[in-house]
Design a protein around this motif. Structure first.
Motif, mmCIF file in Angstrom:
data_model
loop_
_atom_site.group_PDB
_atom_site.id
_atom_site.type_symbol
_atom_site.label_atom_id
_atom_site.label_comp_id
_atom_site.label_asym_id
_atom_site.label_seq_id
_atom_site.Cartn_x
_atom_site.Cartn_y
_atom_site.Cartn_z
ATOM 1 N N ALA A 151 23.394 17.612 83.899
ATOM 2 C CA ALA A 151 24.475 17.968 82.975
ATOM 3 C C ALA A 151 25.413 16.794 82.757
ATOM 4 C CB ALA A 151 25.251 19.166 83.523
ATOM 5 N N ALA A 152 25.012 15.601 83.225
ATOM 6 C CA ALA A 152 25.894 14.433 83.145
ATOM 7 C C ALA A 152 25.689 13.685 81.830
ATOM 8 C CB ALA A 152 25.660 13.523 84.348
ATOM 9 N N PHE A 153 25.746 14.426 80.748
ATOM 10 C CA PHE A 153 25.640 13.848 79.400
ATOM 11 C C PHE A 153 26.318 14.825 78.448
ATOM 12 C CE2 PHE A 153 22.013 16.576 80.048
ATOM 13 C CZ PHE A 153 21.828 17.231 78.842
ATOM 14 N N TRP A 154 26.793 14.314 77.329
ATOM 15 C CA TRP A 154 27.497 15.188 76.377
ATOM 16 C C TRP A 154 26.534 16.206 75.800
ATOM 17 C CZ3 TRP A 154 32.465 15.369 76.706
ATOM 18 C CH2 TRP A 154 33.173 14.240 77.150
ATOM 19 N N HIS A 155 26.910 17.476 75.908
ATOM 20 C CA HIS A 155 26.011 18.523 75.443
ATOM 21 C C HIS A 155 26.765 19.808 75.136
ATOM 22 C CE1 HIS A 155 26.321 19.425 79.771
ATOM 23 N NE2 HIS A 155 26.032 20.680 79.447
ATOM 24 N N THR A 156 26.017 20.761 74.645
ATOM 25 C CA THR A 156 26.513 22.097 74.318
ATOM 26 C C THR A 156 25.617 23.062 75.068
ATOM 27 O OG1 THR A 156 27.147 21.318 72.124
ATOM 28 C CG2 THR A 156 26.935 23.712 72.431
ATOM 29 N N TRP A 196 34.893 27.372 79.130
ATOM 30 C CA TRP A 196 34.900 26.588 77.910
ATOM 31 C C TRP A 196 34.142 27.327 76.819
ATOM 32 C CZ3 TRP A 196 32.979 24.525 82.513
ATOM 33 C CH2 TRP A 196 31.600 24.360 82.616
ATOM 34 N N ASP A 197 34.682 27.147 75.592
ATOM 35 C CA ASP A 197 34.113 27.769 74.403
ATOM 36 C C ASP A 197 33.066 26.817 73.850
ATOM 37 O OD1 ASP A 197 33.647 28.591 71.746
ATOM 38 O OD2 ASP A 197 35.623 29.549 71.643
ATOM 39 N N THR A 198 31.813 27.192 73.950
ATOM 40 C CA THR A 198 30.747 26.257 73.580
ATOM 41 C C THR A 198 30.638 26.062 72.070
ATOM 42 O OG1 THR A 198 29.076 27.977 73.531
ATOM 43 C CG2 THR A 198 29.395 26.851 75.623
ATOM 44 N N PHE A 199 31.268 26.933 71.294
ATOM 45 C CA PHE A 199 31.234 26.773 69.836
ATOM 46 C C PHE A 199 32.290 25.778 69.348
ATOM 47 C CE2 PHE A 199 29.420 31.322 69.077
ATOM 48 C CZ PHE A 199 28.190 30.898 69.541
ATOM 49 N N GLN A 200 33.218 25.401 70.238
ATOM 50 C CA GLN A 200 34.325 24.548 69.797
ATOM 51 C C GLN A 200 34.435 23.241 70.579
ATOM 52 O OE1 GLN A 200 37.944 26.786 68.356
ATOM 53 N NE2 GLN A 200 37.426 28.142 70.040
ATOM 54 N N THR A 201 33.488 23.003 71.497
ATOM 55 C CA THR A 201 33.624 21.838 72.389
ATOM 56 C C THR A 201 32.262 21.203 72.673
ATOM 57 O OG1 THR A 201 33.369 23.266 74.327
ATOM 58 C CG2 THR A 201 35.626 22.797 73.604
ATOM 59 N N LEU A 202 32.312 19.948 73.106
ATOM 60 C CA LEU A 202 31.221 19.316 73.846
ATOM 61 C C LEU A 202 31.724 19.114 75.271
ATOM 62 C CD1 LEU A 202 30.074 16.322 71.575
ATOM 63 C CD2 LEU A 202 28.628 18.252 72.259
ATOM 64 N N HIS A 203 30.825 19.020 76.223
ATOM 65 C CA HIS A 203 31.268 18.739 77.580
ATOM 66 C C HIS A 203 30.189 17.966 78.337
ATOM 67 C CE1 HIS A 203 28.870 22.340 78.247
ATOM 68 N NE2 HIS A 203 28.734 21.955 79.500
ATOM 69 N N LYS A 204 30.589 17.420 79.455
ATOM 70 C CA LYS A 204 29.609 16.805 80.356
ATOM 71 C C LYS A 204 30.140 16.819 81.787
ATOM 72 C CE LYS A 204 30.627 11.863 80.377
ATOM 73 N NZ LYS A 204 30.033 10.543 80.329
ATOM 74 N N ALA A 205 29.203 16.840 82.725
ATOM 75 C CA ALA A 205 29.541 16.718 84.136
ATOM 76 C C ALA A 205 29.443 15.239 84.529
ATOM 77 C CB ALA A 205 28.578 17.555 84.977
ATOM 78 N N GLN A 206 29.719 14.962 85.791
ATOM 79 C CA GLN A 206 29.624 13.600 86.320
ATOM 80 C C GLN A 206 28.297 13.421 87.061
ATOM 81 O OE1 GLN A 206 32.630 11.351 86.384
ATOM 82 N NE2 GLN A 206 33.045 12.779 84.725
#
Ligand SMILES: [Fe+2]
Length: 295
Positions: free
Chosen positions: A99-104, A251-261
């Motif tokens: 999950a250490a990359f920008w994703h939805t 987190w709202d996956t329809f409104q954001t991108l996220h990533k772990a470390q």
């Protein structure tokens, strides 16, 4: 009384004055969900939840969906995916690298996940934050000509990280079992998604699992997806949460991108990262009769 204060970054809030054990039925989460959809990412500290408490809270956000990575679910509780740097008998307890990359989250299944909720049970000594990007603000800031160009485009998603497909890399998607590899398929998602509760438009899933645009040559599609992803990934849209034990975040996956470390394997008891994660699809039950359908 519910209070909010900004997270460390451009958006998202910490919510105070809520004991999630008091969420006994979906209606009791109404005030929290209003804050959640407005701010896209929320954090609640010092929660003391049983499995049943966490299970009940997540059901207020939508329909629980057991994760595709079925070997990393909590045994006996398929809706819970483990996130962890703990290894037992050489095997990870949960999602370790992956999950250490920008994703939805789960944009590669239809319906896609609408929200993800995590509960931090153990924290590694050095911390391990999740980072977020505000994809509503990123869409709003696009030139009008770009909005008109992309508003109706459809994107091809499948499992993986298009920027790193080496399954041995720490910044690729979690390695699949042979059985899971057979179940990967393409799904089509809008590039610009109108939110199913508040109607706001956001750039949706333009990093991570997006691999093409329907009707476009591959090179042109990737060039546009890359341009939009890089537009989203800017400091002015960035926030993060470095979890403490007892934190619940959503987190709202329809409104954001996220990533772990990228993390290191736990070497002792002070170094363990363990989070429960539940993802849901659809609207929260309290909104099902009240709000317009998703785009
Ligand atoms: Fe994720």
């Amino acid at each position: 009384m519910i209070r909010t204060k900004p997270l460390d970054g451009a958006f998202g809030v910490e919510v105070e004055g809520v004991n999630l054990r008091d969420i006994r039925e979906p209606e009791s989460a109404r005030a929290l969900l209003k804050i959640f959809h407005e701010h896209k990412v929320i954090r609640l500290r010092n929660q003391d939840l049983s499995f049943d408490d966490f299970d009940r809270v997540t059901k207020a956000f939508g329909d629980q969906r057991p994760h595709f990575l079925d070997h990393l679910r909590l045994r006996g509780h398929p809706a819970i995916l483990m996130l962890s740097n703990v290894f037992e008998d050489g095997r990870p307890l949960g999602v370790y690298e992956g999950a250490a990359f920008w994703h939805t989250d789960v944009a590669y299944e239809d319906p896609p996940n609408s929200s993800t909720i995590v509960y931090a049970l153990e924290k590694p000594a050095g911390g391990c934050p999740t980072e977020f990007m505000d994809c509503v603000a990123a869409y709003d800031d696009l030139p009008q000509a770009m909005k008109e160009k992309i508003d109706d485009l459809k994107v091809v998603h499948h499992y993986g990280n298009r920027w790193d497909m080496d399954e041995n890399s720490p910044t690729s998607a979690e390695r699949l079992t042979e059985d899971q590899k057979k179940r990967v398929s393409n799904v089509i998602m809008p590039l610009v998604r109108r939110h199913h509760v508040n109607g706001r438009k956001a750039l949706y899933g333009c990093a991570g699992s997006s691999f093409g645009i329907v009707g476009w040559p591959e090179d042109e599609a990737i060039a546009l997806l890359d341009e939009l992803a890089h537009h989203c990934i800017q400091d002015k849209y960035h926030s993060q949460i470095d979890y403490e034990i007892g934190d619940v975040a959503a987190w709202d996956t329809f409104q954001t991108l996220h990533k772990a470390q990228v993390q290191k394997p736990a070497t002792d008891q002070t170094d363990r990262r363990v989070l429960w994660r539940v993802s849901v699809t659809g609207k929260p039950p309290i909104y099902r009769e009240e709000t317009p359908a998703a785009a």
